[in-house]
Scaffold this active site. Structure first.
Site, PDB file in Angstrom:
ATOM      1  N   ASP A  91       0.843  -1.205   0.000  1.00 40.93           N
ATOM      2  CA  ASP A  91       0.000   0.000   0.000  1.00 40.93           C
ATOM      3  C   ASP A  91       0.879   1.256   0.000  1.00 40.93           C
ATOM      4  O   ASP A  91       0.458   2.327  -0.444  1.00 40.93           O
ATOM      5  CB  ASP A  91      -0.914   0.019   1.238  1.00 40.93           C
ATOM      6  CG  ASP A  91      -1.855  -1.180   1.250  1.00 40.93           C
ATOM      7  OD1 ASP A  91      -1.964  -1.857   0.212  1.00 40.93           O
ATOM      8  OD2 ASP A  91      -2.464  -1.432   2.301  1.00 40.93           O
ATOM      9  N   GLU A 217       6.424  -4.856  -8.328  1.00 38.88           N
ATOM     10  CA  GLU A 217       5.509  -4.417  -7.257  1.00 38.88           C
ATOM     11  C   GLU A 217       4.063  -4.817  -7.598  1.00 38.88           C
ATOM     12  O   GLU A 217       3.106  -4.213  -7.124  1.00 38.88           O
ATOM     13  CB  GLU A 217       5.646  -2.902  -7.084  1.00 38.88           C
ATOM     14  CG  GLU A 217       5.894  -2.381  -5.700  1.00 38.88           C
ATOM     15  CD  GLU A 217       7.071  -2.989  -4.930  1.00 38.88           C
ATOM     16  OE1 GLU A 217       8.028  -3.538  -5.520  1.00 38.88           O
ATOM     17  OE2 GLU A 217       7.010  -2.929  -3.702  1.00 38.88           O
TER      18      GLU A 217
HETATM   19  C1  LIG Z   1      13.728  -5.913 -13.346  1.00 39.14           C
HETATM   20  C2  LIG Z   1      12.971  -6.549 -12.216  1.00 39.14           C
HETATM   21  C3  LIG Z   1      13.269  -6.190 -10.904  1.00 39.14           C
HETATM   22  C4  LIG Z   1      12.597  -6.797  -9.846  1.00 39.14           C
HETATM   23  N1  LIG Z   1      12.941  -6.461  -8.553  1.00 39.14           N
HETATM   24  C5  LIG Z   1      12.386  -7.151  -7.531  1.00 39.14           C
HETATM   25  C6  LIG Z   1      12.820  -6.934  -6.182  1.00 39.14           C
HETATM   26  O1  LIG Z   1      13.688  -6.104  -5.903  1.00 39.14           O
HETATM   27  N2  LIG Z   1      12.263  -7.672  -5.195  1.00 39.14           N
HETATM   28  C7  LIG Z   1      11.307  -8.613  -5.448  1.00 39.14           C
HETATM   29  O2  LIG Z   1      10.837  -9.265  -4.523  1.00 39.14           O
HETATM   30  N3  LIG Z   1      10.875  -8.828  -6.712  1.00 39.14           N
HETATM   31  C8  LIG Z   1      11.393  -8.136  -7.752  1.00 39.14           C
HETATM   32  N4  LIG Z   1      10.961  -8.388  -9.036  1.00 39.14           N
HETATM   33  C9  LIG Z   1       9.928  -9.410  -9.240  1.00 39.14           C
HETATM   34  C10 LIG Z   1       8.600  -8.812  -9.688  1.00 39.14           C
HETATM   35  O3  LIG Z   1       7.944  -8.178  -8.610  1.00 39.14           O
HETATM   36  C11 LIG Z   1       7.755  -9.973 -10.296  1.00 39.14           C
HETATM   37  O4  LIG Z   1       8.424 -10.425 -11.453  1.00 39.14           O
HETATM   38  C12 LIG Z   1       6.362  -9.505 -10.655  1.00 39.14           C
HETATM   39  O5  LIG Z   1       5.608  -9.160  -9.514  1.00 39.14           O
HETATM   40  C13 LIG Z   1       5.599 -10.578 -11.424  1.00 39.14           C
HETATM   41  O6  LIG Z   1       5.581 -11.774 -10.712  1.00 39.14           O
HETATM   42  P1  LIG Z   1       6.081 -13.114 -11.393  1.00 39.14           P
HETATM   43  O7  LIG Z   1       7.376 -12.858 -12.096  1.00 39.14           O
HETATM   44  O8  LIG Z   1       6.025 -14.167 -10.356  1.00 39.14           O
HETATM   45  O9  LIG Z   1       5.001 -13.368 -12.547  1.00 39.14           O
HETATM   46  P2  LIG Z   1       3.940 -14.510 -12.640  1.00 39.14           P
HETATM   47  O10 LIG Z   1       3.105 -14.545 -11.382  1.00 39.14           O
HETATM   48  O11 LIG Z   1       4.591 -15.758 -13.090  1.00 39.14           O
HETATM   49  O12 LIG Z   1       3.035 -13.914 -13.782  1.00 39.14           O
HETATM   50  C14 LIG Z   1       3.234 -14.120 -15.177  1.00 39.14           C
HETATM   51  C15 LIG Z   1       2.080 -13.452 -15.913  1.00 39.14           C
HETATM   52  O13 LIG Z   1       0.827 -14.063 -15.506  1.00 39.14           O
HETATM   53  C16 LIG Z   1      -0.056 -13.076 -15.016  1.00 39.14           C
HETATM   54  N5  LIG Z   1      -0.821 -13.601 -13.890  1.00 39.14           N
HETATM   55  C17 LIG Z   1      -0.352 -14.236 -12.784  1.00 39.14           C
HETATM   56  N6  LIG Z   1      -1.362 -14.550 -11.949  1.00 39.14           N
HETATM   57  C18 LIG Z   1      -2.500 -14.104 -12.539  1.00 39.14           C
HETATM   58  C19 LIG Z   1      -3.875 -14.120 -12.168  1.00 39.14           C
HETATM   59  N7  LIG Z   1      -4.293 -14.666 -11.023  1.00 39.14           N
HETATM   60  N8  LIG Z   1      -4.766 -13.559 -13.028  1.00 39.14           N
HETATM   61  C20 LIG Z   1      -4.355 -13.010 -14.196  1.00 39.14           C
HETATM   62  N9  LIG Z   1      -3.065 -12.952 -14.602  1.00 39.14           N
HETATM   63  C21 LIG Z   1      -2.155 -13.504 -13.784  1.00 39.14           C
HETATM   64  C22 LIG Z   1       0.834 -11.923 -14.556  1.00 39.14           C
HETATM   65  O14 LIG Z   1       0.137 -10.712 -14.531  1.00 39.14           O
HETATM   66  C23 LIG Z   1       1.928 -11.954 -15.599  1.00 39.14           C
HETATM   67  O15 LIG Z   1       1.515 -11.271 -16.764  1.00 39.14           O
HETATM   68  C24 LIG Z   1      11.600  -7.774 -10.098  1.00 39.14           C
HETATM   69  C25 LIG Z   1      11.296  -8.124 -11.424  1.00 39.14           C
HETATM   70  C26 LIG Z   1      11.966  -7.538 -12.469  1.00 39.14           C
HETATM   71  C27 LIG Z   1      11.605  -7.954 -13.886  1.00 39.14           C
END
Ligand SMILES: Cc1cc2nc3c(=O)[nH]c(=O)nc-3n(C[C@H](O)[C@H](O)[C@H](O)COP(=O)(O)OP(=O)(O)OC[C@H]3O[C@@H](n4cnc5c(N)ncnc54)[C@H](O)[C@@H]3O)c2cc1C
Length: 240
Positions: A91, A217
């Site tokens: 938030d 985020e």
């Molecule tokens: C450059 C970069 C820096 C980052 N820095 C940090 C950091 O400092 N700390 C940290 O903790 N994380 C970090 N992240 C991680 C980032 O927060 C996640 O990659 C992001 O939140 C997406 O989660 P995921 O990769 O698990 O995607 P996934 O959950 O695998 O999602 C893949 C796709 O499916 C979609 N999706 C998933 N679930 C649903 C649903 N229920 N309904 C509809 N669509 C869905 C998503 O929207 C996305 O389009 C970073 C990522 C990047 C790329």
């Protein structure tokens, strides 16, 4: 832990980990972990589409131990509040990412507007958009979308500052600003054509940098899910 922003530059990282594997995510707490602690190593840095000045690391935690005072908050496990309580962190942080999108969007608009003026197509707020050059009409549409994300971001941040519950508003600001900045920066490349695509200008860089603001985020889809749950009064079990 993959995708850790600043993972190789930071002296300390905040790690979310469960205090009790049997309870799982309901027992997640936050810990300040020094990067020079035993068992903490940076495995690699990611090569990625944008924000290349920001390091994105893979960090390995192998039997890493930290002092008890590095625990943020209370050690008590509250299964009722559980994971939802930890999620409240967002938030505060989602309006910040939305603000990054607002800043990036503003920069792209300013460059685009200067280019339009130089090309002999100044933006005229006293005439209807449809009566102006097509590129100016597009600029006005982008700017109004940008302004909506700015207002939503101000509201979400103001609510956070004033300790008002703002989960829905934080997600609204992040969803709107993330989507707007992605569209806006790509449209700016399009409207500026060869100059926009060229590395001599920052527009191409900003188009690459913007996408992450719609991902980290919490992605666009996840923000929409949270907003829908809040508006419809559904739990995460009801609406997945
Ligand atoms: C450059 C970069 C820096 C980052 N820095 C940090 C950091 O400092 N700390 C940290 O903790 N994380 C970090 N992240 C991680 C980032 O927060 C996640 O990659 C992001 O939140 C997406 O989660 P995921 O990769 O698990 O995607 P996934 O959950 O695998 O999602 C893949 C796709 O499916 C979609 N999706 C998933 N679930 C649903 C649903 N229920 N309904 C509809 N669509 C869905 C998503 O929207 C996305 O389009 C970073 C990522 C990047 C790329």
């Amino acid at each position: 832990k993959i995708f850790v922003t600043c993972g190789s530059r930071a002296d300390h990282v905040v790690v979310w980990a469960t205090l009790d594997k049997a309870v799982g995510r309901a027992a997640i707490k936050r810990f300040v972990v020094p990067m020079n602690a035993d068992g903490v190593t940076v495995v690699r840095l990611e090569h990625k589409l944008g924000i290349k000045a920001s390091d994105t690391a893979v960090v390995r935690f192998d039997n890493a131990r930290v002092p008890a005072e590095n625990l943020l908050g209370t050690p008590e496990i509250n299964v009722k509040k559980g994971f939802g309580g930890v999620m409240q962190t967002f938030d505060n942080t989602r309006p910040l990412v939305a603000a990054m999108a607002v800043g990036l969007g503003r920069a792209a608009l300013e460059v685009l507007r200067a280019m339009l003026e130089e090309a002999g197509h100044p933006v005229d707020y006293d005439r209807p958009a449809a009566a102006q050059h097509a590129a100016v009409a597009e600029y006005l549409r982008l700017e109004s979308d940008w302004e909506a994300s700015w207002m939503l971001t101000l509201r979400a941040a103001w609510m956070a500052d004033n300790k008002l519950p703002n989960s829905a508003e934080a997600s609204m600001s992040k969803a709107k600003a993330g989507r707007t900045v992605t569209e806006l920066t790509n449209k700016a490349v399009e409207l500026a054509a060869t100059v926009g695509y060229s590395e001599t200008q920052l527009l191409e860089k900003w188009a690459r940098d913007s996408k992450i603001l719609d991902i980290f985020e919490g992605t666009q889809q996840i923000q929409q899910l949270i907003i829908a749950r809040r508006i419809l009064g559904k739990s995460s079990a009801d609406l997945k």
